[in-house]
Write a protein that holds these residues in place. Structure first.
Motif, short mmCIF file in Angstrom:
data_model
loop_
_atom_site.label_atom_id
_atom_site.label_comp_id
_atom_site.label_asym_id
_atom_site.label_seq_id
_atom_site.Cartn_x
_atom_site.Cartn_y
_atom_site.Cartn_z
N THR A 50 0.85 -1.19 0.00
CA THR A 50 0.00 0.00 0.00
C THR A 50 0.89 1.23 0.00
OG1 THR A 50 -1.64 -1.20 1.30
CG2 THR A 50 -1.85 1.18 1.22
N TYR A 51 0.61 2.15 -0.90
CA TYR A 51 1.39 3.37 -1.02
C TYR A 51 0.63 4.52 -0.37
CZ TYR A 51 4.20 0.69 -4.25
OH TYR A 51 5.00 -0.28 -4.80
N ARG A 52 1.34 5.27 0.46
CA ARG A 52 0.70 6.36 1.18
C ARG A 52 1.54 7.62 1.12
NH1 ARG A 52 -1.69 2.64 5.49
NH2 ARG A 52 -3.60 2.04 4.41
N CYS A 53 0.84 8.72 1.20
CA CYS A 53 1.47 10.04 1.31
C CYS A 53 1.02 10.59 2.65
CB CYS A 53 1.00 10.92 0.15
SG CYS A 53 1.76 12.55 0.14
N VAL A 54 1.94 11.08 3.45
CA VAL A 54 1.62 11.61 4.78
C VAL A 54 1.91 13.11 4.77
CG1 VAL A 54 2.15 11.49 7.24
CG2 VAL A 54 2.19 9.40 5.85
N ALA A 55 0.86 13.89 5.06
CA ALA A 55 0.99 15.35 5.09
C ALA A 55 0.83 15.81 6.54
CB ALA A 55 -0.06 16.00 4.21
N VAL A 56 1.78 16.62 7.00
CA VAL A 56 1.78 17.08 8.39
C VAL A 56 1.52 18.59 8.39
CG1 VAL A 56 3.13 17.24 10.51
CG2 VAL A 56 3.44 15.28 8.97
N VAL A 63 -3.06 11.03 6.68
CA VAL A 63 -2.56 9.87 5.94
C VAL A 63 -3.44 9.72 4.70
CG1 VAL A 63 -2.03 7.43 6.03
CG2 VAL A 63 -1.83 8.81 8.11
N LEU A 64 -2.81 9.77 3.54
CA LEU A 64 -3.53 9.73 2.27
C LEU A 64 -3.17 8.46 1.50
CD1 LEU A 64 -2.66 13.41 1.32
CD2 LEU A 64 -4.80 12.62 2.31
#
Length: 126
Positions: A50-56, A63-64
């Motif tokens: 699973t590929y995720r992009c995390v924006a803080v 968590v996207l």
């Protein structure tokens, strides 16, 4: 240090309006590192990763879910919103391990500075 502009632009539509992304990074969820080796050599386990992009932001960690073909660089939906006090690291090595949402995630070393900066801003010191 400023976050990657392309990841900021692609993540922004999934965050509350007016959110300022402080850090952003890509990670991959897999049970163990061997999945990456098998994927690299054969491609057979790609569909289990699973590929995720995390924006803080100042207020939360988002968590996207991202597309597999983009390697995590094209978020498609919001999976979870975590409290800003969530500790993300420390991570080390070429692929640093991170536990997120009850799953084992792996972060490439090019994003380790982003993870460390997010933890520093949340009050965690290394």
């Amino acid at each position: 240090m400023s976050p990657r502009p392309d990841l900021v632009e692609r993540s922004a539509p999934f965050l509350p309006e007016g959110s300022e992304i402080r850090q952003v990074f890509i990670c991959q969820a897999a049970p163990n590192f061997g999945f990456f080796l098998v994927t690299y050599l054969t491609g057979l386990t790609m569909f289990w990763i699973t590929y995720r992009c995390v924006a803080v932001t100042r207020d939360a960690v988002y968590v996207l879910e991202s597309s597999k073909l983009s390697g995590g660089a094209r978020p498609q939906s919001l999976v979870a919103t975590l409290p800003r006090r969530t500790r993300l690291g420390p991570v080390s090595g070429r692929w640093g391990r991170m536990d997120l949402l009850g799953e084992r995630h792996w972060v490439h070393q090019r994003f380790h500075r982003e993870v460390a900066a997010a933890d520093r801003e949340a009050g965690f010191t290394r």
